[in-house]
Design an enzyme around this catalytic site. Structure first.
Site, short mmCIF file in Angstrom:
data_model
loop_
_atom_site.label_atom_id
_atom_site.label_comp_id
_atom_site.label_asym_id
_atom_site.label_seq_id
_atom_site.Cartn_x
_atom_site.Cartn_y
_atom_site.Cartn_z
CG ASP A 48 13.39 34.69 42.03
OD1 ASP A 48 13.04 35.89 42.06
OD2 ASP A 48 12.73 33.76 42.53
CG HIS A 193 14.99 32.17 37.50
ND1 HIS A 193 13.77 31.78 37.03
CD2 HIS A 193 15.08 31.71 38.78
CE1 HIS A 193 13.13 31.09 37.98
NE2 HIS A 193 13.91 31.05 39.04
#
Length: 231
Positions: A48, A193
């Site tokens: 992400d 992430h």
């Protein structure tokens, strides 16, 4: 980042998938997944908040070295800022998902702002070889009727996660690895992430061989949830 909304997602991530009806019209539905169908031995690595020039390239290198296709839930303004990284992700065969234009938490955004955030990210992606995505992940894992309504209208499936590495929180590579290996199951969607500094890349180098040793196959999110995506 998921600091403030882990609890909001926790009620969902225990389910393989769930269908949420709109409050305004129960006949219309939006599929929300946190886990793929069991029985295939497949898992999905998801990233992400990128792309980020300091983090994304190393993750792409690791995935390439291991012949793995991941899913990157990108932020539209970062797509604007670092177009070459999106081009590299697409060229390598990775899946790109929508993570809003500005990483806006949508809990109280309302229908119009929710739609604006999603379609603005769509527009930035379309500039890269007319790329279209059909998977959306709301920042923080927040879900409400506005998000469901907009995603249904735009033809999106919503993808959350079943393993949260919390790699944004300063965890060491060993702690990230332990979180993944301690909670991975058949059909898992693993949240990491590439837009927040952490030890994600280091953890990937260690965890990928062990996951393979356990017999898992790495696929994109859409491959993992394919039976539930409308044709």
């Amino acid at each position: 980042m998921k600091r403030f909304f882990a609890f909001a997602a926790s009620a969902v991530i225990a389910l393989s998938f769930v269908v949420f009806p709109f409050a305004a019209n129960a006949e219309r539905e939006c599929r929300v997944f946190s886990h793929g169908q069991p029985g295939s031995g497949r898992i999905a690595l998801t990233f992400d908040d990128g792309p980020n020039p300091h983090l994304t390239p190393e993750i792409l290198d690791i995935l390439g070295e291991n012949n793995i296709k991941g899913t990157f839930f990108v932020v539209g303004k970062n797509v604007e800022a670092y177009p070459a990284l999106i081009d590299r992700e697409i060229a390598a065969g990775h899946e790109i998902g929508n993570h809003t234009y500005s990483h806006k938490y949508l809990g109280k955004a309302g229908t119009q702002l929710t739609e604006d955030e999603i379609t603005a990210c769509d527009s930035r992606l379309f500039e890269h070889g007319e790329y279209c995505t059909r998977v959306f992940r709301p920042p923080g894992g927040i879900m409400n009727d506005d998000i469901l309504r907009v995603c249904r209208t735009l033809g999106y499936s919503v993808v959350l996660w079943s393993v949260d590495t919390r790699d944004w929180s300063g965890r060491s590579a060993a702690e990230i690895e332990s979180e993944i290996l301690g909670h991975v199951t058949d059909g898992a969607v693993i949240l990491m992430h590439d837009g927040v500094r952490g030890h994600t890349a280091e953890a990937l180098r260690a965890v990928i061989p062990e996951l393979r040793r356990r017999g898992y196959e790495f696929v994109t999110v859409s491959e993992l949830i394919k039976p539930g995506i409308p044709n």
